[in-house]
Design an enzyme around this catalytic site. Structure first.
Site, PDB file in Angstrom:
ATOM      1  N   ARG A   1       7.246  -9.869  -7.575  1.00 52.26           N
ATOM      2  CA  ARG A   1       6.987  -8.739  -6.686  1.00 52.26           C
ATOM      3  C   ARG A   1       7.459  -7.389  -7.239  1.00 52.26           C
ATOM      4  NH1 ARG A   1       5.542  -9.631  -1.635  1.00 52.26           N
ATOM      5  NH2 ARG A   1       6.731  -7.869  -0.788  1.00 52.26           N
TER       6      ARG A   1
ATOM      7  N   ASP B   1     -10.983   8.549 -33.904  1.00 51.73           N
ATOM      8  CA  ASP B   1      -9.738   9.190 -34.315  1.00 51.73           C
ATOM      9  C   ASP B   1      -8.559   8.631 -33.515  1.00 51.73           C
ATOM     10  OD1 ASP B   1      -7.628  10.845 -34.956  1.00 51.73           O
ATOM     11  OD2 ASP B   1      -8.521  12.668 -34.148  1.00 51.73           O
TER      12      ASP B   1
ATOM     13  N   GLU C   1      -4.573  -1.778   0.248  1.00 49.86           N
ATOM     14  CA  GLU C   1      -4.542  -2.925  -0.653  1.00 49.86           C
ATOM     15  C   GLU C   1      -5.872  -3.656  -0.573  1.00 49.86           C
ATOM     16  OE1 GLU C   1      -2.257  -7.192  -0.820  1.00 49.86           O
ATOM     17  OE2 GLU C   1      -0.978  -5.414  -0.710  1.00 49.86           O
TER      18      GLU C   1
ATOM     19  N   HIS D   1       2.337  -6.722  -6.838  1.00 52.66           N
ATOM     20  CA  HIS D   1       2.839  -8.090  -6.772  1.00 52.66           C
ATOM     21  C   HIS D   1       1.877  -8.988  -7.553  1.00 52.66           C
ATOM     22  CE1 HIS D   1       4.058  -6.530  -2.525  1.00 52.66           C
ATOM     23  NE2 HIS D   1       4.875  -6.068  -3.457  1.00 52.66           N
TER      24      HIS D   1
ATOM     25  N   ARG E   1      10.450 -11.654   1.087  1.00 52.18           N
ATOM     26  CA  ARG E   1       9.768 -10.575   0.374  1.00 52.18           C
ATOM     27  C   ARG E   1      10.735  -9.526  -0.194  1.00 52.18           C
ATOM     28  NH1 ARG E   1       5.581 -12.616   3.390  1.00 52.18           N
ATOM     29  NH2 ARG E   1       3.496 -12.234   2.550  1.00 52.18           N
TER      30      ARG E   1
ATOM     31  N   GLU F   1      -2.069  -0.433   4.108  1.00 50.56           N
ATOM     32  CA  GLU F   1      -0.711  -0.889   3.795  1.00 50.56           C
ATOM     33  C   GLU F   1       0.325  -0.143   4.634  1.00 50.56           C
ATOM     34  OE1 GLU F   1       1.535  -2.695   2.639  1.00 50.56           O
ATOM     35  OE2 GLU F   1       0.385  -4.254   1.630  1.00 50.56           O
TER      36      GLU F   1
ATOM     37  N   GLU G   1       5.234 -15.583  -7.055  1.00 49.55           N
ATOM     38  CA  GLU G   1       4.801 -14.196  -6.893  1.00 49.55           C
ATOM     39  C   GLU G   1       5.913 -13.289  -7.410  1.00 49.55           C
ATOM     40  OE1 GLU G   1       3.433 -11.028  -3.390  1.00 49.55           O
ATOM     41  OE2 GLU G   1       4.647 -12.782  -2.902  1.00 49.55           O
TER      42      GLU G   1
ATOM     43  N   GLU H   1      -1.572  -2.050  -5.197  1.00 48.61           N
ATOM     44  CA  GLU H   1      -1.689  -1.156  -4.042  1.00 48.61           C
ATOM     45  C   GLU H   1      -1.964   0.270  -4.514  1.00 48.61           C
ATOM     46  OE1 GLU H   1       1.509  -3.725  -1.354  1.00 48.61           O
ATOM     47  OE2 GLU H   1       2.160  -1.940  -2.444  1.00 48.61           O
TER      48      GLU H   1
ATOM     49  N   GLU I   1      -1.838  -7.751  -7.164  1.00 54.11           N
ATOM     50  CA  GLU I   1      -2.177  -7.011  -5.940  1.00 54.11           C
ATOM     51  C   GLU I   1      -1.773  -5.560  -6.153  1.00 54.11           C
ATOM     52  OE1 GLU I   1       0.086  -8.994  -2.943  1.00 54.11           O
ATOM     53  OE2 GLU I   1      -1.093 -10.840  -3.022  1.00 54.11           O
TER      54      GLU I   1
END
Length: 480
Positions: A370, A56, A230, A279, A349, A222, A368, A142, A140
């Site tokens: 982030r 359904d 992480e 990330h 970062r 973390e 990356e 977390e 990644e």
């Protein structure tokens, strides 16, 4: 992990030879939640793989109306794994969702709102361009581990209560006895036990992931003081990796629960400490060669440059899939290591896109992204990232100059040149409404999906932001 057969006939034979009594059929809705239905092995045959199992669709959020509810779940034999958490031996198999045939001789069609099918179409479109044959993803995701979680919302009350064994607020708690070694706010990154009280729990999660075919790389506490963690696992092709993200969340939550804890991938469950991101490392390959390695900035190629340009250019609309909740934007604020600026940089970062430079060789060259968080549906998020990057490559979208400075300490002049991520989900949905042609290339997303998704998410905003009193409003306004 034991290598399972990949044909329907061999997989069913494996179940019977190994006394597996049940087959658990699993699929993911547009909000990223996994659903399942369990079939006894005696009720299974190859038709489940070729013709599908009926269910359904009107009972799944954001899918079908009651008058068109019949759907088919076709099992993908290559996705099977033995579930380690069920008491009765059970084989889990991921399914793709189809519209049933409406007339004799008609072939069932793929369902346009099935997230896994969306990512399949994104990969097929990517290959059809001739630019690349593989997109590798390394997310990644977390998460937090809490020891007590209570919340409720009624007409006359609304609250949440969270506790964590290693949190700063427990420094003065009566624990009969309290042995100390709690985390101070924002000081949870890489401490040894006894401060880190979750080493063995994360190791158990990591071992379980390894047994289930998700090769881990490392795990750690973390930054947030309250049980934030992480676990990194190796990159893989985008569709396989999206399947692994869903399995990763399943393992983390169930190992935590088995040990008397609750794990959550909610981006920002705590006020005043860091939230959880996802990330995502990305690289494009062709014929076994990394197309992101080159002699442009930070060892990247011109293709990577334009891929970055596409991600940043479509960033506000892209966030509808990578940061899809109102809670997501409580993480995306300055001061909590959150990437709030739509810029790129090597090592930095605080930028939305970081280029890792502490890597070895051309094969490791990647970007990356982030900004995403683990509330994202990985199928839709990965598909949207691929399409944004491809649009950047095909239209040579220049990302501009890198931001090689601390974005939180930028001068007023620098700030004027920096685009920030939208402040809330409403602005992101506005952006998606205006900027979505790139999502529809190759028929990956369609107008029906985009309009339905925006409508569903706007209703969330209305319910959360505009209609319900917030506890802090009582602090501010009760005595007005």
């Amino acid at each position: 992990m034991e290598k399972l057969p990949t044909s329907p006939e061999a997989l069913l034979k494996y179940c019977r030879d190994n006394k597996i009594d049940y087959v658990d059929v699993r699929f993911t809705d547009i909000l990223g939640m996994m659903h399942h239905v369990t079939m006894h092995i005696d009720a299974m045959d190859v038709d489940a793989f070729t013709d599908g199992i009926g269910f359904d669709g009107s009972s799944i959020r954001g899918w079908k109306a009651i008058n068109e509810s019949d759907m088919l779940a076709k099992l993908d034999p290559t996705s099977a794994y033995v579930d380690p958490f069920f008491e009765h031996k059970t084989l889990a198999v991921i399914a793709d969702i189809y519209e049933p045939a409406r007339a004799k001789g008609e072939v069932p069609k793929t369902y346009s709102r099935d997230p896994r099918q969306i990512l399949r179409r994104a990969v097929e479109h990517m290959k059809s361009t001739g630019l690349t044959d593989t997109c590798y993803m390394g997310p990644e995701a977390e998460f937090f581990v809490f020891s007590d979680v209570r919340y409720d919302q009624e007409m006359n009350q609304g609250f949440y209560f969270i506790d964590a064994v290693d949190a700063q607020w427990r420094m003065g708690a009566e624990e009969s006895p309290n042995l100390g070694f709690k985390m101070r706010k924002k000081e949870g990154y890489f401490p040894l036990p006894p401060n880190d009280q979750f080493q063995d729990l994360r190791a158990e999660m990591t071992e379980m992931l390894n047994k289930m075919g998700i090769p881990p790389e490392r795990h750690h506490h973390e930054v947030s003081a309250a049980g934030q963690a992480e676990i990194n696992f190796k990159l893989d092709e985008s569709l396989k990796q999206a399947d692994k993200v869903q399995l990763f969340k399943y393992v983390v939550k169930n190992v935590a629960r088995k040990n008397g804890y609750s794990a959550t991938f909610m981006p920002k469950p705590l006020f005043g400490d860091n939230g959880s991101g996802m990330h995502t490392h990305i690289s494009l390959w062709k014929d076994g060669r990394n197309l992101f390695a080159g002699d442009w900035y930070a060892g990247l190629s011109e293709m990577a440059k334009y891929f970055i340009g596409g991600i940043l250019h479509h960033g506000p609309a892209l966030l509808a899939f990578t940061n899809p909740t109102t809670n997501s934007f409580k993480r995306l604020v300055p001061g909590y290591e959150a990437p709030v600026s739509l810029v790129y940089s090597a090592r930095n970062r605080s930028a939305s896109i970081r280029i890792p430079v502490a890597v070895h060789g051309e094969k490791a060259r990647r970007i990356e992204f982030r900004t995403p968080d683990p509330a994202a549906n990985p199928y839709m998020a990965f598909a949207a990232m691929i399409l944004a990057g491809l649009d950047g490559i095909q239209n040579k979208i220049d990302p501009g100059a890198p931001a090689d400075f601390n974005l939180y300490e930028a001068t007023e002049e620098q700030k004027k040149k920096i685009r920030s991520v939208p402040a809330n989900l409403t602005k992101v949905l506005d952006a998606l409404e205006q900027d979505n042609a790139w999502l529809k290339v190759g028929g990956v997303f369609d107008d029906d999906f985009i309009e339905n998704y925006i409508s569903y998410k706007r209703a969330e905003v209305e319910n959360i932001v505009n209609m319900r009193p917030h506890p802090y409003e009582f602090v501010l306004y009760y005595d007005c």
